[in-house]
Motif scaffolding. Structure first.
Motif, PDB file in Angstrom:
ATOM      1  N   LEU A  78       0.836  -1.196   0.000  1.00 36.01           N
ATOM      2  CA  LEU A  78       0.000   0.000   0.000  1.00 36.01           C
ATOM      3  C   LEU A  78       0.870   1.245   0.000  1.00 36.01           C
ATOM      4  CD1 LEU A  78      -2.821  -0.880   2.518  1.00 36.01           C
ATOM      5  CD2 LEU A  78      -2.907  -0.899   0.049  1.00 36.01           C
ATOM      6  N   GLY A  79       0.536   2.201  -0.840  1.00 41.02           N
ATOM      7  CA  GLY A  79       1.291   3.440  -0.919  1.00 41.02           C
ATOM      8  C   GLY A  79       0.793   4.458   0.092  1.00 41.02           C
ATOM      9  N   LYS A  80       1.402   5.649   0.056  1.00 40.88           N
ATOM     10  CA  LYS A  80       1.031   6.711   0.988  1.00 40.88           C
ATOM     11  C   LYS A  80      -0.267   7.388   0.559  1.00 40.88           C
ATOM     12  CE  LYS A  80       2.963  10.888   3.108  1.00 40.88           C
ATOM     13  NZ  LYS A  80       1.670  11.515   3.290  1.00 40.88           N
ATOM     14  N   GLY A  81      -0.428   7.585  -0.749  1.00 39.38           N
ATOM     15  CA  GLY A  81      -1.634   8.244  -1.226  1.00 39.38           C
ATOM     16  C   GLY A  81      -1.642   8.334  -2.734  1.00 39.38           C
ATOM     17  N   PHE A  82      -2.772   8.771  -3.272  1.00 43.95           N
ATOM     18  CA  PHE A  82      -2.911   8.917  -4.719  1.00 43.95           C
ATOM     19  C   PHE A  82      -2.279  10.224  -5.175  1.00 43.95           C
ATOM     20  CE2 PHE A  82      -6.322   6.047  -3.571  1.00 43.95           C
ATOM     21  CZ  PHE A  82      -6.224   5.085  -4.561  1.00 43.95           C
ATOM     22  N   THR A  83      -1.784  10.229  -6.424  1.00 40.64           N
ATOM     23  CA  THR A  83      -1.192  11.454  -6.972  1.00 40.64           C
ATOM     24  C   THR A  83      -2.304  12.422  -7.358  1.00 40.64           C
ATOM     25  OG1 THR A  83      -1.198  10.624  -9.228  1.00 40.64           O
ATOM     26  CG2 THR A  83       0.753  10.173  -7.911  1.00 40.64           C
ATOM     27  N   LEU A  84      -1.922  13.685  -7.538  1.00 41.82           N
ATOM     28  CA  LEU A  84      -2.903  14.693  -7.936  1.00 41.82           C
ATOM     29  C   LEU A  84      -3.421  14.411  -9.343  1.00 41.82           C
ATOM     30  CD1 LEU A  84      -1.076  17.800  -6.445  1.00 41.82           C
ATOM     31  CD2 LEU A  84      -2.969  16.513  -5.472  1.00 41.82           C
ATOM     32  N   ASP A  85      -2.558  13.842 -10.201  1.00 40.80           N
ATOM     33  CA  ASP A  85      -3.001  13.483 -11.562  1.00 40.80           C
ATOM     34  C   ASP A  85      -4.045  12.372 -11.531  1.00 40.80           C
ATOM     35  OD1 ASP A  85      -1.340  15.351 -12.673  1.00 40.80           O
ATOM     36  OD2 ASP A  85       0.287  13.938 -13.077  1.00 40.80           O
ATOM     37  N   GLU A  86      -3.840  11.388 -10.637  1.00 35.46           N
ATOM     38  CA  GLU A  86      -4.814  10.296 -10.525  1.00 35.46           C
ATOM     39  C   GLU A  86      -6.162  10.818 -10.041  1.00 35.46           C
ATOM     40  OE1 GLU A  86      -1.747   6.618  -9.528  1.00 35.46           O
ATOM     41  OE2 GLU A  86      -2.543   7.834  -7.905  1.00 35.46           O
ATOM     42  N   LEU A  87      -6.129  11.748  -9.097  1.00 36.50           N
ATOM     43  CA  LEU A  87      -7.379  12.344  -8.616  1.00 36.50           C
ATOM     44  C   LEU A  87      -8.060  13.155  -9.717  1.00 36.50           C
ATOM     45  CD1 LEU A  87      -6.352  13.553  -5.056  1.00 36.50           C
ATOM     46  CD2 LEU A  87      -7.859  11.659  -5.628  1.00 36.50           C
ATOM     47  N   LYS A  88      -7.231  13.865 -10.493  1.00 40.44           N
ATOM     48  CA  LYS A  88      -7.784  14.667 -11.581  1.00 40.44           C
ATOM     49  C   LYS A  88      -8.440  13.768 -12.629  1.00 40.44           C
ATOM     50  CE  LYS A  88      -5.231  18.163 -12.576  1.00 40.44           C
ATOM     51  NZ  LYS A  88      -4.109  18.955 -13.112  1.00 40.44           N
ATOM     52  N   GLU A  89      -7.804  12.629 -12.920  1.00 35.95           N
ATOM     53  CA  GLU A  89      -8.341  11.694 -13.896  1.00 35.95           C
ATOM     54  C   GLU A  89      -9.664  11.082 -13.411  1.00 35.95           C
ATOM     55  OE1 GLU A  89      -6.767   7.588 -15.826  1.00 35.95           O
ATOM     56  OE2 GLU A  89      -5.298   9.206 -15.643  1.00 35.95           O
ATOM     57  N   LYS A 110      -9.596  18.806  -2.350  1.00 37.53           N
ATOM     58  CA  LYS A 110     -10.116  19.070  -1.010  1.00 37.53           C
ATOM     59  C   LYS A 110     -11.221  18.091  -0.623  1.00 37.53           C
ATOM     60  CE  LYS A 110      -8.785  23.839  -0.511  1.00 37.53           C
ATOM     61  NZ  LYS A 110      -9.199  25.223  -0.262  1.00 37.53           N
ATOM     62  N   LEU A 111     -11.967  17.603  -1.601  1.00 37.49           N
ATOM     63  CA  LEU A 111     -13.027  16.640  -1.314  1.00 37.49           C
ATOM     64  C   LEU A 111     -12.450  15.274  -0.962  1.00 37.49           C
ATOM     65  CD1 LEU A 111     -16.120  15.930  -1.435  1.00 37.49           C
ATOM     66  CD2 LEU A 111     -15.648  15.138  -3.742  1.00 37.49           C
ATOM     67  N   ALA A 112     -11.305  14.931  -1.542  1.00 32.32           N
ATOM     68  CA  ALA A 112     -10.728  13.594  -1.364  1.00 32.32           C
ATOM     69  C   ALA A 112     -10.489  13.271   0.111  1.00 32.32           C
ATOM     70  CB  ALA A 112      -9.429  13.473  -2.147  1.00 32.32           C
ATOM     71  N   LYS A 113      -9.922  14.195   0.857  1.00 33.94           N
ATOM     72  CA  LYS A 113      -9.656  13.952   2.277  1.00 33.94           C
ATOM     73  C   LYS A 113     -10.953  13.734   3.054  1.00 33.94           C
ATOM     74  CE  LYS A 113      -5.310  14.221   3.677  1.00 33.94           C
ATOM     75  NZ  LYS A 113      -4.627  13.049   4.165  1.00 33.94           N
ATOM     76  N   THR A 114     -12.003  14.466   2.708  1.00 31.36           N
ATOM     77  CA  THR A 114     -13.234  14.399   3.478  1.00 31.36           C
ATOM     78  C   THR A 114     -13.980  13.093   3.251  1.00 31.36           C
ATOM     79  OG1 THR A 114     -14.545  15.492   1.774  1.00 31.36           O
ATOM     80  CG2 THR A 114     -13.504  16.897   3.428  1.00 31.36           C
ATOM     81  N   VAL A 115     -13.790  12.447   2.091  1.00 33.23           N
ATOM     82  CA  VAL A 115     -14.477  11.179   1.829  1.00 33.23           C
ATOM     83  C   VAL A 115     -13.577   9.984   2.085  1.00 33.23           C
ATOM     84  CG1 VAL A 115     -16.139  12.138   0.216  1.00 33.23           C
ATOM     85  CG2 VAL A 115     -13.975  11.240  -0.636  1.00 33.23           C
ATOM     86  N   GLY A 116     -12.362  10.212   2.590  1.00 33.63           N
ATOM     87  CA  GLY A 116     -11.507   9.107   3.017  1.00 33.63           C
ATOM     88  C   GLY A 116     -10.515   8.614   1.987  1.00 33.63           C
ATOM     89  N   ILE A 117     -10.047   9.499   1.106  1.00 33.42           N
ATOM     90  CA  ILE A 117      -9.035   9.121   0.110  1.00 33.42           C
ATOM     91  C   ILE A 117      -7.742   9.837   0.473  1.00 33.42           C
ATOM     92  CG2 ILE A 117      -8.407   9.199  -2.329  1.00 33.42           C
ATOM     93  CD1 ILE A 117     -11.421   9.272  -2.937  1.00 33.42           C
ATOM     94  N   SER A 118      -6.646   9.081   0.610  1.00 34.19           N
ATOM     95  CA  SER A 118      -5.380   9.706   0.979  1.00 34.19           C
ATOM     96  C   SER A 118      -4.701  10.289  -0.262  1.00 34.19           C
ATOM     97  CB  SER A 118      -4.457   8.710   1.668  1.00 34.19           C
ATOM     98  OG  SER A 118      -4.191   7.636   0.807  1.00 34.19           O
ATOM     99  N   ILE A 119      -3.938  11.360  -0.050  1.00 34.10           N
ATOM    100  CA  ILE A 119      -3.269  12.084  -1.137  1.00 34.10           C
ATOM    101  C   ILE A 119      -1.779  12.138  -0.848  1.00 34.10           C
ATOM    102  CG2 ILE A 119      -3.137  14.283  -2.370  1.00 34.10           C
ATOM    103  CD1 ILE A 119      -5.940  14.869  -1.298  1.00 34.10           C
ATOM    104  N   ASP A 120      -0.970  11.938  -1.891  1.00 34.47           N
ATOM    105  CA  ASP A 120       0.479  12.111  -1.773  1.00 34.47           C
ATOM    106  C   ASP A 120       0.914  13.080  -2.866  1.00 34.47           C
ATOM    107  OD1 ASP A 120       3.149  11.967  -1.298  1.00 34.47           O
ATOM    108  OD2 ASP A 120       3.374   9.859  -1.823  1.00 34.47           O
ATOM    109  N   HIS A 121       1.153  14.327  -2.487  1.00 32.28           N
ATOM    110  CA  HIS A 121       1.482  15.338  -3.486  1.00 32.28           C
ATOM    111  C   HIS A 121       2.892  15.171  -4.033  1.00 32.28           C
ATOM    112  CE1 HIS A 121       4.022  17.686  -0.705  1.00 32.28           C
ATOM    113  NE2 HIS A 121       3.191  17.219   0.209  1.00 32.28           N
ATOM    114  N   ARG A 122       3.739  14.335  -3.403  1.00 26.87           N
ATOM    115  CA  ARG A 122       5.112  14.151  -3.874  1.00 26.87           C
ATOM    116  C   ARG A 122       5.242  13.031  -4.900  1.00 26.87           C
ATOM    117  NH1 ARG A 122       7.254  13.444   2.088  1.00 26.87           N
ATOM    118  NH2 ARG A 122       5.527  12.017   1.894  1.00 26.87           N
ATOM    119  N   ARG A 123       4.269  12.110  -4.923  1.00 22.59           N
ATOM    120  CA  ARG A 123       4.379  10.967  -5.816  1.00 22.59           C
ATOM    121  C   ARG A 123       4.170  11.388  -7.264  1.00 22.59           C
ATOM    122  NH1 ARG A 123       0.113   6.990  -5.628  1.00 22.59           N
ATOM    123  NH2 ARG A 123       0.620   5.913  -7.523  1.00 22.59           N
ATOM    124  N   ARG A 124       4.901  10.749  -8.185  1.00 21.22           N
ATOM    125  CA  ARG A 124       4.795  11.083  -9.606  1.00 21.22           C
ATOM    126  C   ARG A 124       4.193   9.897 -10.363  1.00 21.22           C
ATOM    127  NH1 ARG A 124      10.033  11.904  -8.447  1.00 21.22           N
ATOM    128  NH2 ARG A 124      10.821  10.441  -9.999  1.00 21.22           N
TER     129      ARG A 124
END
Length: 99
Positions: free
Chosen positions: A64-75, A81-95
């Motif tokens: 399991l990774g730290k979180g989804f990338t911003l590109d994956e969330l965009k796709e 901001k909604l991702a955290k509230t519904v229980g999805i982790s984010i990793d802004h450093r991952r490419r």
């Protein structure tokens, strides 16, 4: 005290597990109640991506990774901001190197 009498007084301090089944049921009910209380969010913690570990020794495995990338969330059309509230982790450093 000879060897035959050594353990006689220990019986007072012995702990029984007669409540094991009841505890099991209580824990299960508490887990269900917690999951219902957190409902839209996952009960086991934030949702995390499955990734390959970095080094040659472990990169055939998955973890399991730290979180989804911003590109994956965009796709997936999920605002950051909604991702955290519904229980999805984010990793802004991952490419995303696979796309």
């Amino acid at each position: 005290v000879n060897g035959c009498q050594a353990g006689r007084k220990n019986r007072v301090f012995m702990r029984t597990w007669l409540d094991q089944a009841g505890r099991k049921k209580r824990r299960a009910n508490n887990r269900k109640a917690k999951a219902a209380k957190l409902f839209p969010r996952p009960a086991a913690g934030l949702l995390r991506p499955v990734v390959h570990p970095p080094t040659q020794r472990y990169n055939m495995k998955l973890r399991l990774g730290k979180g989804f990338t911003l590109d994956e969330l965009k796709e997936a059309k999920i605002p950051r901001k909604l991702a955290k509230t519904v229980g999805i982790s984010i990793d802004h450093r991952r490419r995303n190197r696979c796309t």
